[in-house]
Design a protein around this motif. Structure first.
Motif, PDB file in Angstrom:
ATOM      1  N   ALA A  94     164.233  44.230 -13.674  1.00  0.00           N
ATOM      2  CA  ALA A  94     164.428  44.496 -12.020  1.00  0.00           C
ATOM      3  C   ALA A  94     163.972  43.362 -11.353  1.00  0.00           C
ATOM      4  N   LEU A  95     163.003  42.746 -11.950  1.00  0.00           N
ATOM      5  CA  LEU A  95     162.919  41.305 -11.321  1.00  0.00           C
ATOM      6  C   LEU A  95     163.854  40.210 -11.357  1.00  0.00           C
ATOM      7  N   ASP A  96     164.591  40.110 -12.567  1.00  0.00           N
ATOM      8  CA  ASP A  96     165.733  39.272 -12.872  1.00  0.00           C
ATOM      9  C   ASP A  96     166.942  39.716 -11.922  1.00  0.00           C
ATOM     10  N   TRP A  97     167.115  40.928 -11.764  1.00  0.00           N
ATOM     11  CA  TRP A  97     168.133  41.284 -10.890  1.00  0.00           C
ATOM     12  C   TRP A  97     167.706  41.074  -9.370  1.00  0.00           C
ATOM     13  N   ALA A  98     166.751  41.240  -9.179  1.00  0.00           N
ATOM     14  CA  ALA A  98     166.111  40.997  -7.839  1.00  0.00           C
ATOM     15  C   ALA A  98     166.213  39.665  -7.178  1.00  0.00           C
TER      16      ALA A  98
ATOM     17  N   SER B  83     169.996  32.132 -11.223  1.00  0.00           N
ATOM     18  CA  SER B  83     169.857  33.859 -11.314  1.00  0.00           C
ATOM     19  C   SER B  83     170.655  34.250 -12.087  1.00  0.00           C
TER      20      SER B  83
ATOM     21  N   ILE C 255     169.322  38.626  -4.924  1.00  0.00           N
ATOM     22  CA  ILE C 255     169.268  38.932  -3.580  1.00  0.00           C
ATOM     23  C   ILE C 255     168.938  37.592  -2.638  1.00  0.00           C
TER      24      ILE C 255
END
Length: 73
Positions: free
Chosen positions: A13-17, A52, A20
């Motif tokens: 989740a932090l990878d995807w976040a 990212s 942003i």
């Protein structure tokens, strides 16, 4: 089938976040560049977006670990 741990879910989740804030910096850099700011802002934002995306891509094979079976000789 193995159960996914909470820490690995949080890590994904932090990878995807991370996409942003890097995409926001890229967008703000483009906007500022159009108003006369340095080209370094959109360039730096683009580099952060690419980093990212690489982090997200690097995390993908870990989810599929164990699904690919090497050929038997």
């Amino acid at each position: 089938m193995t159960k996914t741990s909470t820490s690995s879910r949080i890590s994904r989740a932090l990878d995807w976040a991370g996409l942003i804030p890097s995409s926001m910096l890229f967008w703000i850099g483009i906007t500022d560049y159009r108003e006369g700011a340095s080209i370094a802002w959109p360039t730096g934002g683009a580099v952060l977006v690419l980093i990212s995306l690489w982090v997200v891509y690097r995390g993908l094979p870990h989810r599929r670990e164990g699904t690919l079976v090497p050929p038997q000789e």
